[in-house]
Design an enzyme around this catalytic site. Structure first.
Site, short mmCIF file in Angstrom:
data_model
loop_
_atom_site.label_atom_id
_atom_site.label_comp_id
_atom_site.label_asym_id
_atom_site.label_seq_id
_atom_site.Cartn_x
_atom_site.Cartn_y
_atom_site.Cartn_z
N GLU A 75 1.07 -0.97 -0.35
CA GLU A 75 -0.39 -0.07 0.15
C GLU A 75 0.76 1.07 -0.24
O GLU A 75 0.34 2.35 -0.63
CB GLU A 75 -1.33 0.33 1.10
CG GLU A 75 -1.88 -1.46 1.35
CD GLU A 75 -1.13 -2.31 2.00
OE1 GLU A 75 -0.33 -2.72 1.71
OE2 GLU A 75 -2.20 -2.69 2.72
N CYS A 112 -2.10 -2.13 6.91
CA CYS A 112 -1.10 -2.62 8.80
C CYS A 112 -1.63 -1.04 9.13
O CYS A 112 -1.92 0.62 8.80
CB CYS A 112 -0.02 -2.93 8.46
SG CYS A 112 1.20 -1.44 8.18
N1 THU Z 1 2.40 -6.55 4.52
C1 THU Z 1 1.69 -5.82 2.93
O1 THU Z 1 1.96 -5.52 1.80
N2 THU Z 1 0.48 -4.84 3.25
C2 THU Z 1 -0.48 -4.90 4.42
O2 THU Z 1 -1.64 -4.75 4.47
C3 THU Z 1 -0.25 -6.51 5.31
C4 THU Z 1 1.33 -6.85 5.36
C5 THU Z 1 3.67 -7.35 4.42
C6 THU Z 1 4.71 -6.90 4.60
C7 THU Z 1 5.46 -7.91 4.66
O3 THU Z 1 6.15 -7.60 3.15
C8 THU Z 1 4.10 -9.21 3.95
O4 THU Z 1 3.26 -8.13 4.18
C9 THU Z 1 4.36 -10.04 5.67
O5 THU Z 1 3.97 -9.04 6.45
#
Ligand code: THU
Length: 160
Positions: A75, A112
């Protein structure tokens, strides 16, 4: 002392066909972007696609790093790139999707905390809410504005 009750809203859809065409296209773009994520550590492949007010669709995905905090969520990758490329253009909507073990997550994946805060700042900057489309195999959730995901955010320029 008084207690205040806050209401937050989410629209739930049982299948992608129930959504308007523009949202469906954004979800397909996010799913495609997820396939290209760089996630060799978590194996959790996240894709995000956003629609700008000028009609352009921009995609991104999570980029991990061996020095863990150096990586970034899908995001924020797409949001920051969009604002770097088009600093004067508002974001209308953002779709996010995640692939684990080669399949879409059952539960709709949601940004997140740090990504929610980054979305809030973008809304504040352009004075308009961002429609957040959270994709999952079992259902799709739509939040009309990041404050439905992060009530009581830190608001840039309003503190102190
Ligand atoms: N991650 C995202 O790219 N977006 C989210 O909304 C949640 C988590 C990624 C961060 C990391 O590379 C992987 O997902 C595991 O947490």
């Amino acid at each position: 002392m008084q207690t205040r009750e806050l209401k937050i809203f989410v629209c739930e859809y049982g299948s992608i066909e129930e959504l308007p065409e523009a949202d469906r296209q954004l979800i397909y773009s996010a799913r495609d972007a997820a396939q290209k994520a760089y996630a060799p550590y978590s194996h959790f492949y996240v894709g995000a696609a956003l629609l700008l007010a000028n009609g352009e669709v921009i995609c991104g995905n999570n980029q991990e790093n061996a020095a863990f905090p150096a990586g970034l969520c899908a995001e924020r990758v797409v949001l920051f790139y969009a604002h770097a490329r088009y600093p004067d253009v508002a974001v209308k909507s953002l779709a996010v999707t995640a692939i684990k073990n080669q399949i879409l997550t059952n539960d709709p994946v949601k940004p997140c905390g740090s990504c929610r805060q980054a979305l809030i700042e973008s809304e504040f900057r352009f004075k308009q809410p961002i429609r957040i489309i959270s994709d999952g195999k079992e259902r799709i959730e739509v939040f009309e504005g990041a404050e439905n995901l992060l009530p009581y955010p830190f608001k840039p320029g309003l503190q102190g």
